[in-house]
Design an enzyme around this catalytic site. Structure first.
Site, PDB file in Angstrom:
ATOM      1  N   HIS A  34       0.855  -1.187   0.000  1.00  0.00           N
ATOM      2  CA  HIS A  34       0.000   0.000   0.000  1.00  0.00           C
ATOM      3  C   HIS A  34       0.891   1.237   0.000  1.00  0.00           C
ATOM      4  CE1 HIS A  34      -3.828  -2.022   1.837  1.00  0.00           C
ATOM      5  NE2 HIS A  34      -3.265  -2.768   0.906  1.00  0.00           N
TER       6      HIS A  34
ATOM      7  N   CYS B 168      -6.325   1.848   5.753  1.00  0.00           N
ATOM      8  CA  CYS B 168      -6.926   0.609   6.242  1.00  0.00           C
ATOM      9  C   CYS B 168      -6.322   0.296   7.618  1.00  0.00           C
ATOM     10  CB  CYS B 168      -6.661  -0.533   5.257  1.00  0.00           C
ATOM     11  SG  CYS B 168      -4.919  -1.046   5.172  1.00  0.00           S
TER      12      CYS B 168
ATOM     13  N   GLU C 217       0.920   3.875   1.803  1.00  0.00           N
ATOM     14  CA  GLU C 217       1.394   4.289   3.122  1.00  0.00           C
ATOM     15  C   GLU C 217       2.583   3.446   3.584  1.00  0.00           C
ATOM     16  OE1 GLU C 217      -3.221   4.453   3.555  1.00  0.00           O
ATOM     17  OE2 GLU C 217      -1.756   3.447   2.272  1.00  0.00           O
TER      18      GLU C 217
ATOM     19  N   CYS D 100      -2.508  -0.276   7.536  1.00  0.00           N
ATOM     20  CA  CYS D 100      -1.733   0.953   7.400  1.00  0.00           C
ATOM     21  C   CYS D 100      -1.833   1.815   8.652  1.00  0.00           C
ATOM     22  CB  CYS D 100      -2.178   1.719   6.162  1.00  0.00           C
ATOM     23  SG  CYS D 100      -1.738   0.862   4.629  1.00  0.00           S
TER      24      CYS D 100
END
Length: 153
Positions: free
Chosen positions: A56, A86, A58, A89
């Protein structure tokens, strides 16, 4: 002599998101800045490209910033992302000791900050950043809607 202001971090995050979308990734982008506003890292989603479900935006940006700083702690750093993080993260943001989290669109389905797990509100969360949601929210929603509408054709 004219001095141009550097782009704001959320604009840079949107540029990363658009780049990710252009690669066929879900268009989410992230930028981490230090206390002085210097960009420490920026990334867009790369889960498909890297065949890594944890890639992801992040997490990629946190990894890059930590490597650049030579520390697992990003105390004093702020993270800007185009979609509410999410739970995975959010946990990484907590572990990295991010000072402030800024996000554009909320994520009712998979969000882990203001929706879903609400990670930072859990008693087991040792560090919660200051959270500022809804920055450029309409732009974030529009980018994601357009991406998913195109994929459904």
């Amino acid at each position: 002599m004219k001095h141009d202001q550097p782009p704001d971090p959320m604009s840079l995050a949107f540029a990363e998101a658009e780049s990710a979308g252009g690669r066929g990734e879900v268009p989410i982008g992230c930028v981490i800045v230090d206390q002085s506003g210097n960009v420490m890292a920026k990334a867009g989603n790369r889960t498909i490209e890297l065949k890594d479900p944890t890639a992801h935006a992040e997490l990629l940006a946190i990894r890059d910033a930590a490597a650049r700083l030579g520390s697992e702690r990003l105390a004093g750093c702020d993270l800007y992302v185009t979609l509410e993080p999410c739970a995975m993260c959010a946990a990484a943001i907590s572990f990295a000791r991010i000072r402030r989290l800024y996000f554009a669109a909320g994520d009712e389905k998979m969000g882990g900050v203001e929706h879903g797990a609400r990670f930072f509100n859990q008693p087991t969360c040792h560090h919660a950043p200051e959270v500022y949601g809804g920055l450029s929210e309409a732009r974030g929603q529009k980018l994601l809607r357009a991406f998913f509408q195109e994929r459904r054709k």
